[in-house]
Design a protein around this motif. Sequence first.
Motif, short mmCIF file in Angstrom:
data_model
loop_
_atom_site.label_atom_id
_atom_site.label_comp_id
_atom_site.label_asym_id
_atom_site.label_seq_id
_atom_site.Cartn_x
_atom_site.Cartn_y
_atom_site.Cartn_z
N GLY A 14 0.82 -1.22 0.00
CA GLY A 14 0.00 0.00 0.00
C GLY A 14 0.85 1.26 0.00
N PHE A 178 -21.28 -8.00 3.67
CA PHE A 178 -20.00 -7.32 3.94
C PHE A 178 -19.96 -6.07 3.08
N GLY A 200 -8.87 -6.65 8.30
CA GLY A 200 -8.00 -6.79 7.13
C GLY A 200 -7.12 -8.03 7.19
N TYR A 202 -7.23 -12.31 6.95
CA TYR A 202 -8.12 -13.34 6.42
C TYR A 202 -7.45 -14.71 6.48
P1 ADQ Z 1 -7.49 -0.57 3.67
O1 ADQ Z 1 -6.38 -0.60 4.65
O2 ADQ Z 1 -8.03 0.77 3.28
O3 ADQ Z 1 -8.71 -1.50 4.17
P2 ADQ Z 1 -5.79 -1.33 1.49
O4 ADQ Z 1 -5.36 0.06 1.21
O5 ADQ Z 1 -6.06 -2.25 0.34
O6 ADQ Z 1 -7.09 -1.37 2.37
O7 ADQ Z 1 -4.65 -1.98 2.42
C1 ADQ Z 1 -4.73 -3.30 2.97
C2 ADQ Z 1 -3.34 -3.90 3.04
O8 ADQ Z 1 -2.97 -4.27 1.73
C3 ADQ Z 1 -2.26 -2.94 3.54
O9 ADQ Z 1 -1.34 -3.66 4.34
C4 ADQ Z 1 -1.60 -2.43 2.27
O10 ADQ Z 1 -0.25 -2.11 2.50
C5 ADQ Z 1 -1.77 -3.62 1.35
N1 ADQ Z 1 -1.91 -3.27 -0.07
C6 ADQ Z 1 -2.73 -2.35 -0.63
N2 ADQ Z 1 -2.59 -2.33 -1.96
C7 ADQ Z 1 -1.67 -3.27 -2.25
C8 ADQ Z 1 -1.06 -3.72 -3.44
N3 ADQ Z 1 -1.39 -3.17 -4.60
N4 ADQ Z 1 -0.12 -4.69 -3.35
C9 ADQ Z 1 0.21 -5.25 -2.17
N5 ADQ Z 1 -0.31 -4.86 -1.01
C10 ADQ Z 1 -1.23 -3.89 -1.04
C11 ADQ Z 1 -8.47 -2.88 4.45
C12 ADQ Z 1 -9.71 -3.70 4.11
C13 ADQ Z 1 -10.90 -3.29 5.02
C14 ADQ Z 1 -10.44 -3.46 6.48
C15 ADQ Z 1 -9.20 -2.60 6.72
C16 ADQ Z 1 -8.65 -2.80 8.14
O11 ADQ Z 1 -10.06 -3.51 2.73
O12 ADQ Z 1 -12.03 -4.11 4.76
O13 ADQ Z 1 -11.50 -3.06 7.34
O14 ADQ Z 1 -8.15 -3.01 5.82
O15 ADQ Z 1 -7.69 -1.81 8.40
#
Ligand code: ADQ
Length: 413
Positions: A14, A178, A200, A202
């Motif tokens: 992210g 969800f 986040g 699973y």
């Molecule tokens: P967010 O944290 O907003 O919500 P996201 O930005 O996708 O979702 O990040 C989740 C994890 O995935 C992070 O550790 C991030 O670093 C990683 N990530 C994001 N994009 C990525 C990519 N392109 N490649 C590899 N890793 C990536 C998420 C869930 C929610 C939940 C919250 C809890 O979508 O449902 O409630 O986390 O904080």
Amino acid sequence: MANPRVLAIVLAGGEGKRLMPLTVDRAKPAVPFGGVYRLVDFALSNLVNSGYLRIVVLTQYKSHSLDRHIAQAWRMSTQLGNYIAPVPAQQRVGKRWYLGSADAIFQSLNLVNDEKPDIVVVVGADHVYRMDFAAMVQQHIESGAGCTVAGIRTPIEEANQFGVIKTYDEDPRRIEAFLEKPTNPVGLPDSPGEVLASMGNYVFDAKALIEAVTSDSDDPGSRHDMGGDIVPYFVGRGEAAVYDYKENDVRGSTDRDRHYWRDVGTIDAYFEAQMDLVSVHPVFNLYNYDWPLYTHQGPWPPAKFVHGWQGRIGHAVNSIVSPGTVVSGAFVESSVLSPNVNVRSWSTVSESVLMDGVDIGRHAVVRRAILDKNVVVPEGARIGMDPDADRERGFVVTESGITVIGKGQRVTV
Ligand code: ADQ
């Protein structure tokens, strides 16, 4: 499934836009936290303490310091078939970077196919908490679900930052609906001021995960997101369960820090979580060796406190002070100091986070501020005393008044 073969995938790609300027040139999971840690250390410590030692960390944006940290802190012998390996985006399925977290897994399916696990544990890398994933895997297997989502009760005002889980009335462990980051959330029947938020994290049956991300990759309408697309896919098929974090304990957690979980995705949340570490009875206890938190520390000398001022020797109270740091005739309170920080005579640092190599000049005052690596505060400068003056100097000041000075920003008096 008595002894399932488990592969863990850490999503660490992210961008961390909301943590700017701390993420200007490092990935969010590499952001320093608690003096000597990086955010990714919490997810990795939880996996390792849960007994899972085959871990891939999927990286993408600005991954250099994250890769280096994982190599220094987490690389281990592969003799026993175990590994903790950062895996960069490799464009194996086309000339594009990951479109989202589900695409990151789809593009990395070769790792799953090589390992042939029964179960895949997928976790984020930007939360501060302790959690026993083995207990979650056990519940997942017993329930027969294809996908289990870790959930925690959270104030309804924060629902728009999380995936929100609705369970069946007759079976509170099965997910009926969800919604990813809903704007009009509905509270829980027994607690209207709260929702059950996804953490986040699973657990999947490996085959079901492979099918889900493969079918998602063909869907032009998908955002290719784990929370937004993959969990709803399992919910639609009636195959999703929830693991309630607060119903389970991890070894050694105390009354005070039991079930502590913080999303530190914004500057204010990141700052508050560090203040939780330095309160007298810590809200989150780093000193719990039953569930150790691992990291890498360099060969630095012990912290040192010298020179008197106002009848007191240079000192720090209610603070974390890392190796290599010298507090010389200065006063530090309620602060988190990383390694190799210098706080010089007649200066005061309060409620602040000072990262590696920060230098505070004589007579300076630093209050409610985050100073990134190697920031130099010249003699007599004042930080965090006047938000307008801080903004004029080009620093970020958050809504709650935290001043952030990024790497390489020059501080004027
Ligand atoms: P967010 O944290 O907003 O919500 P996201 O930005 O996708 O979702 O990040 C989740 C994890 O995935 C992070 O550790 C991030 O670093 C990683 N990530 C994001 N994009 C990525 C990519 N392109 N490649 C590899 N890793 C990536 C998420 C869930 C929610 C939940 C919250 C809890 O979508 O449902 O409630 O986390 O904080």
